[in-house]
Design a protein around this motif. Structure first.
Motif, PDB file in Angstrom:
ATOM      1  N   PRO A 113       0.655  -1.231   0.201  1.00 57.05           N
ATOM      2  CA  PRO A 113      -0.051   0.015  -0.049  1.00 57.05           C
ATOM      3  C   PRO A 113       0.773   1.150   0.011  1.00 57.05           C
ATOM      4  CG  PRO A 113      -0.234  -1.257   2.156  1.00 57.05           C
ATOM      5  CD  PRO A 113       0.655  -1.940   1.282  1.00 57.05           C
ATOM      6  N   LEU A 114       0.253   2.253  -0.600  1.00 55.52           N
ATOM      7  CA  LEU A 114       0.950   3.461  -0.765  1.00 55.52           C
ATOM      8  C   LEU A 114       0.963   4.603   0.354  1.00 55.52           C
ATOM      9  CD1 LEU A 114       0.499   4.420  -4.478  1.00 55.52           C
ATOM     10  CD2 LEU A 114       2.762   3.374  -3.427  1.00 55.52           C
ATOM     11  N   ILE A 115      -0.320   4.171   1.067  1.00 54.65           N
ATOM     12  CA  ILE A 115      -0.463   5.370   2.146  1.00 54.65           C
ATOM     13  C   ILE A 115       0.357   5.596   3.177  1.00 54.65           C
ATOM     14  CG2 ILE A 115      -2.175   5.597   4.180  1.00 54.65           C
ATOM     15  CD1 ILE A 115      -4.642   5.484   2.311  1.00 54.65           C
ATOM     16  N   PRO A 116       0.719   4.152   3.625  1.00 50.21           N
ATOM     17  CA  PRO A 116       2.046   4.279   4.714  1.00 50.21           C
ATOM     18  C   PRO A 116       3.235   4.824   4.288  1.00 50.21           C
ATOM     19  CG  PRO A 116       0.951   2.107   5.056  1.00 50.21           C
ATOM     20  CD  PRO A 116       0.338   2.835   3.636  1.00 50.21           C
ATOM     21  N   THR A 117       3.644   4.813   2.859  1.00 51.03           N
ATOM     22  CA  THR A 117       4.675   5.229   2.429  1.00 51.03           C
ATOM     23  C   THR A 117       4.627   6.697   2.115  1.00 51.03           C
ATOM     24  OG1 THR A 117       5.087   3.333   1.185  1.00 51.03           O
ATOM     25  CG2 THR A 117       6.142   5.187   0.381  1.00 51.03           C
ATOM     26  N   ALA A 118       3.472   7.079   1.790  1.00 46.91           N
ATOM     27  CA  ALA A 118       3.144   8.764   1.577  1.00 46.91           C
ATOM     28  C   ALA A 118       3.200   9.398   3.098  1.00 46.91           C
ATOM     29  CB  ALA A 118       1.851   8.817   1.017  1.00 46.91           C
ATOM     30  N   GLY A 119       2.590   8.759   4.176  1.00 44.40           N
ATOM     31  CA  GLY A 119       2.886   9.410   5.465  1.00 44.40           C
ATOM     32  C   GLY A 119       4.150   9.514   5.867  1.00 44.40           C
ATOM     33  N   MET A 120       5.213   8.449   5.591  1.00 43.27           N
ATOM     34  CA  MET A 120       6.585   8.456   6.088  1.00 43.27           C
ATOM     35  C   MET A 120       7.161   9.686   5.221  1.00 43.27           C
ATOM     36  SD  MET A 120       8.858   7.418   7.750  1.00 43.27           S
ATOM     37  CE  MET A 120       8.312   5.896   8.592  1.00 43.27           C
ATOM     38  N   VAL A 121       6.816   9.861   4.058  1.00 36.89           N
ATOM     39  CA  VAL A 121       7.668  11.153   3.314  1.00 36.89           C
ATOM     40  C   VAL A 121       6.973  12.441   3.933  1.00 36.89           C
ATOM     41  CG1 VAL A 121       7.393  11.955   1.058  1.00 36.89           C
ATOM     42  CG2 VAL A 121       7.785   9.544   1.180  1.00 36.89           C
ATOM     43  N   TRP A 122       5.749  12.324   4.302  1.00 34.77           N
ATOM     44  CA  TRP A 122       5.390  13.629   4.713  1.00 34.77           C
ATOM     45  C   TRP A 122       5.768  13.886   5.994  1.00 34.77           C
ATOM     46  CZ3 TRP A 122       2.413  15.106   8.959  1.00 34.77           C
ATOM     47  CH2 TRP A 122       1.653  16.195   9.210  1.00 34.77           C
ATOM     48  N   VAL A 123       5.957  13.077   6.800  1.00 31.19           N
ATOM     49  CA  VAL A 123       6.614  13.153   8.250  1.00 31.19           C
ATOM     50  C   VAL A 123       8.210  13.439   8.086  1.00 31.19           C
ATOM     51  CG1 VAL A 123       7.253  12.163  10.251  1.00 31.19           C
ATOM     52  CG2 VAL A 123       4.977  11.840   9.383  1.00 31.19           C
ATOM     53  N   VAL A 124       8.887  12.720   7.356  1.00 26.56           N
ATOM     54  CA  VAL A 124      10.194  13.049   7.158  1.00 26.56           C
ATOM     55  C   VAL A 124      10.479  14.583   6.689  1.00 26.56           C
ATOM     56  CG1 VAL A 124      12.616  12.396   6.073  1.00 26.56           C
ATOM     57  CG2 VAL A 124      10.783  10.853   7.001  1.00 26.56           C
ATOM     58  N   ALA A 125       9.665  14.964   5.449  1.00 30.83           N
ATOM     59  CA  ALA A 125       9.881  15.949   4.850  1.00 30.83           C
ATOM     60  C   ALA A 125       9.524  17.467   5.843  1.00 30.83           C
ATOM     61  CB  ALA A 125       8.856  16.210   3.741  1.00 30.83           C
ATOM     62  N   ARG A 126       8.347  17.023   6.732  1.00 33.58           N
ATOM     63  CA  ARG A 126       8.001  18.069   7.680  1.00 33.58           C
ATOM     64  C   ARG A 126       9.099  18.222   8.694  1.00 33.58           C
ATOM     65  NH1 ARG A 126       3.141  20.230   9.184  1.00 33.58           N
ATOM     66  NH2 ARG A 126       3.065  20.869  11.511  1.00 33.58           N
ATOM     67  N   GLY A 127       9.734  17.158   8.969  1.00 31.73           N
ATOM     68  CA  GLY A 127      10.791  17.264  10.184  1.00 31.73           C
ATOM     69  C   GLY A 127      12.149  18.170   9.371  1.00 31.73           C
ATOM     70  N   CYS A 128      12.379  17.742   8.434  1.00 31.08           N
ATOM     71  CA  CYS A 128      13.551  18.511   7.725  1.00 31.08           C
ATOM     72  C   CYS A 128      13.298  19.944   7.394  1.00 31.08           C
ATOM     73  CB  CYS A 128      13.961  17.792   6.430  1.00 31.08           C
ATOM     74  SG  CYS A 128      14.593  16.019   6.623  1.00 31.08           S
ATOM     75  N   ALA A 129      12.191  20.146   7.183  1.00 30.96           N
ATOM     76  CA  ALA A 129      11.605  21.529   6.847  1.00 30.96           C
ATOM     77  C   ALA A 129      11.670  22.217   8.257  1.00 30.96           C
ATOM     78  CB  ALA A 129      10.297  21.917   5.939  1.00 30.96           C
ATOM     79  N   GLY A 130      11.613  21.695   9.419  1.00 33.13           N
ATOM     80  CA  GLY A 130      11.598  22.540  10.496  1.00 33.13           C
ATOM     81  C   GLY A 130      12.823  22.910  11.062  1.00 33.13           C
ATOM     82  N   VAL A 131      13.878  22.173  10.546  1.00 31.62           N
ATOM     83  CA  VAL A 131      15.258  22.388  11.338  1.00 31.62           C
ATOM     84  C   VAL A 131      16.168  23.411  10.083  1.00 31.62           C
ATOM     85  CG1 VAL A 131      15.178  20.813  12.794  1.00 31.62           C
ATOM     86  CG2 VAL A 131      16.275  20.373  10.265  1.00 31.62           C
ATOM     87  N   VAL A 132      15.440  23.797   8.991  1.00 33.74           N
ATOM     88  CA  VAL A 132      16.221  24.484   7.965  1.00 33.74           C
ATOM     89  C   VAL A 132      15.433  25.938   7.744  1.00 33.74           C
ATOM     90  CG1 VAL A 132      17.070  24.566   5.584  1.00 33.74           C
ATOM     91  CG2 VAL A 132      16.935  22.461   6.991  1.00 33.74           C
ATOM     92  N   HIS A 133      15.896  27.102   7.618  1.00 27.58           N
ATOM     93  CA  HIS A 133      15.371  28.134   6.913  1.00 27.58           C
ATOM     94  C   HIS A 133      16.010  28.434   5.787  1.00 27.58           C
ATOM     95  CE1 HIS A 133      18.834  30.045   9.036  1.00 27.58           C
ATOM     96  NE2 HIS A 133      18.778  29.139   9.810  1.00 27.58           N
ATOM     97  N   PRO A 134      15.533  29.606   5.274  1.00 21.57           N
ATOM     98  CA  PRO A 134      16.075  30.131   4.030  1.00 21.57           C
ATOM     99  C   PRO A 134      17.426  30.753   4.065  1.00 21.57           C
ATOM    100  CG  PRO A 134      13.722  30.883   4.236  1.00 21.57           C
ATOM    101  CD  PRO A 134      14.075  30.382   5.508  1.00 21.57           C
ATOM    102  N   ALA A 135      18.043  31.295   5.129  1.00 20.94           N
ATOM    103  CA  ALA A 135      19.155  31.710   5.479  1.00 20.94           C
ATOM    104  C   ALA A 135      20.323  30.466   5.696  1.00 20.94           C
ATOM    105  CB  ALA A 135      19.234  32.708   6.295  1.00 20.94           C
ATOM    106  N   SER A 136      19.789  29.423   5.665  1.00 24.01           N
ATOM    107  CA  SER A 136      20.643  28.031   6.160  1.00 24.01           C
ATOM    108  C   SER A 136      21.780  28.069   5.063  1.00 24.01           C
ATOM    109  CB  SER A 136      20.038  26.770   6.425  1.00 24.01           C
ATOM    110  OG  SER A 136      19.076  27.074   7.303  1.00 24.01           O
ATOM    111  N   SER A 137      22.969  27.627   5.308  1.00 25.36           N
ATOM    112  CA  SER A 137      23.875  27.401   4.513  1.00 25.36           C
ATOM    113  C   SER A 137      23.701  26.046   3.740  1.00 25.36           C
ATOM    114  CB  SER A 137      25.328  27.348   5.233  1.00 25.36           C
ATOM    115  OG  SER A 137      25.400  26.142   6.171  1.00 25.36           O
TER     116      SER A 137
END
Length: 509
Positions: A99-123
């Motif tokens: 099934p694709l739903i668990p995979t899509a949920g994992m992608v969303w969680v990881v992407a959200r976590g990475c976006a939370g520790v990075v900002h536009p001025a990050s190196s």
């Protein structure tokens, strides 16, 4: 000589400093405590939460089924791999369609976590560290899962999967998710480094992809409503509330897979489930797994009106071209359409690839992912390019018409009443002098402009009038007493009125 000696000494000192710097190794910046905690959270938080949820779900399922807890750890490890689309072999049966739903949920969680520790001025270094952490943690969990499955295979009928395939799928899923999160967080900075026609292709491409998947979802919904009796009979095979609930949950988990297959059929491709083949040009019947969701698959040969569904990708291509033509003008609109069509084609091909696989005794579930991607690019590229050219042409014609209207307005403005320039005698007068109405002209004074370069002009005292303006004119006044009007007996206190020329006069200076 002294200056030369000083320059030689300075050069020697610079060379000595350079040699010392080359000898001292450069130390890379080490993340501080806060950055280390953030990287550890990115690496292990999604995996830890997923393992905890899987453990609770598997234990509850085993207890509800009155089964012992033998092989619980093996089931948890296998579920971790199944979330990442790793093919499993259970009791000799290969299960590659996951099934694709668990995979899509994992992608969303990881992407959200990475976006939370990075900002536009990050190196760039920090962004790469975040991506590396997001990939390294799940790979460690995957290695542990493979070891647990190898140990549990002696107790439960679960075979160890291919290690290379397991690491490859986990790496692909988390690398894609972390790249999406970092790109979204740093898009204000990264977007300025790409051409404008590439940036403008993102939003229309997402709309086109949503429309394609939405068309597949609509087709699945209509098929479920038409074949509701078949779906109900398959649900009744659950033998009780628990069985029906399990089949319902399983159908919901596989719903995105069926939607992707329907979208592939709408775009002109073929969705194949074992011996069953579905296409707008004809269906081939056969046996299907007893999953209630698969009751929506039409059986038998399709009717002659099915090719009319090809108008859907045509309309989606027109929508893509309209969006790109409105965002970008000129030749760049064509590049924007082709970029968006290529991006959507790649995404649909990847979705078609992960939606298929082996299904045990029923054969292979295949969506012809390469044909799905090529057909998507062809429909969107051709229809979108034509529409974008037409929209861009209309925009250019509208801009030309507006320019012509503005030019016509500017040409007519000087001919408007009161727009002509009024010539001045010597200098502009801010306020027009007011002449008393009760004063009548008694004599005529001839004025002559004389170039007097020897002495500066003396200011003329203002006459007894109601005006506050002062005008200084360098003139000689010759009074001609013989040219008085017959009836003019002016008083001594009246101010004579000069008969000055009405036209523009050339200044003497």
């Amino acid at each position: 000589m002294v200056d030369r000696a000083q320059r030689v000494a300075q050069g020697a000192r610079r060379r000595a400093v350079g040699d010392e710097e080359r000898q001292v190794p450069r130390q890379r910046p080490v993340p501080d405590a806060d950055e280390m905690r953030a990287l550890l959270a990115v690496a292990f938080r999604p995996a830890g939460v997923t393992v905890v949820l899987l453990s609770a779900l598997i234990v509850v399922t085993l207890v509800a089924a009155n089964s012992d807890l033998t092989g619980t750890f093996g089931a948890i490890a296998a579920s971790w791999l199944a979330i990442h689309q790793v093919p499993l072999t259970i009791d000799g049966t290969s299960l590659g369609v996951l099934p694709l739903i668990p995979t899509a949920g994992m992608v969303w969680v990881v992407a959200r976590g990475c976006a939370g520790v990075v900002h536009p001025a990050s190196s760039r270094r920090h962004a790469l560290q975040v991506i590396g952490a997001a990939v390294a943690g799940p790979l460690v969990v995957t290695a542990i899962s493979l070891a647990v499955i190898a140990d549990a295979s002696a107790v439960i009928p679960l075979s160890s999967p291919n290690a290379l395939a397991a690491f490859g799928w986990v790496l692909f899923v988390h690398l894609l998710a972390s790249a999406i999160g970092v790109t979204v967080a740093m898009w204000p900075t990264l977007g300025a480094q790409v051409p404008s026609w590439v940036r403008d292709a993102v939003r229309p491409g997402l709309r086109a992809l949503t429309a394609i998947l939405g068309a597949g979802a609509v087709m699945v919904t209509i098929s479920l409503l038409v074949e509701w009796s078949t779906v109900g009979s398959l649900l009744e095979r659950g033998d009780g509330v628990v069985g029906m609930l399990g089949l319902t949950i399983l159908s919901v988990l596989y719903l995105p897979n069926v939607v992707v297959g329907a979208a592939a059929a709408v775009m002109g491709g073929t969705a194949q489930i074992g011996d069953v083949s579905v296409s707008v040009f004809g269906n081939v019947g056969g046996s299907l797994p007893p999953l209630p969701l698969l009751g929506a698959v039409p059986d038998g040969v399709s009717g002659g009106v099915w090719p009319a569904l090809l108008v859907i990708p045509l309309l989606i291509g027109v929508m893509l071209g309209r969006d790109c033509g409105r965002r970008v003008a000129g030749q760049e609109a064509l590049f924007t359409v082709l970029t968006a069509a290529a991006g959507v084609g790649v995404v649909t091909a990847v979705l078609g690839l992960v939606s298929g696989g082996r299904l045990g005794a029923f054969g292979t579930v295949e969506l012809n992912w390469w044909a799905f991607g090529l057909l998507t690019f062809a429909w969107l590229g051709l229809a979108g390019a034509v529409t974008a050219v037409v929209v861009a042409w209309h925009r250019s014609r509208g801009a030309v018409d507006e320019d012509e209207d503005e030019a016509g307005t500017e040409d007519e403005e000087p001919h408007l009443p009161g727009a002509e320039e009024v010539p001045a005698i010597a200098a502009p007068i801010t306020e027009e002098p007011v002449v008393a109405e009760d004063v009548a002209p008694s004599r005529v004074i001839e004025a002559e402009l004389v170039d007097d370069t020897e002495a500066p002009a003396a200011p003329v005292a203002p006459q007894d009038t109601d005006s506050d303006a002062e005008v200084v004119v360098d003139v000689e006044v010759e009074e001609d007493t013989a040219t008085e009007e017959p009836g003019g007996s002016g008083d001594a206190g009246e101010t004579p009125e000069a008969d000055l020329p009405r036209g523009p006069a050339t200044p003497s200076d």
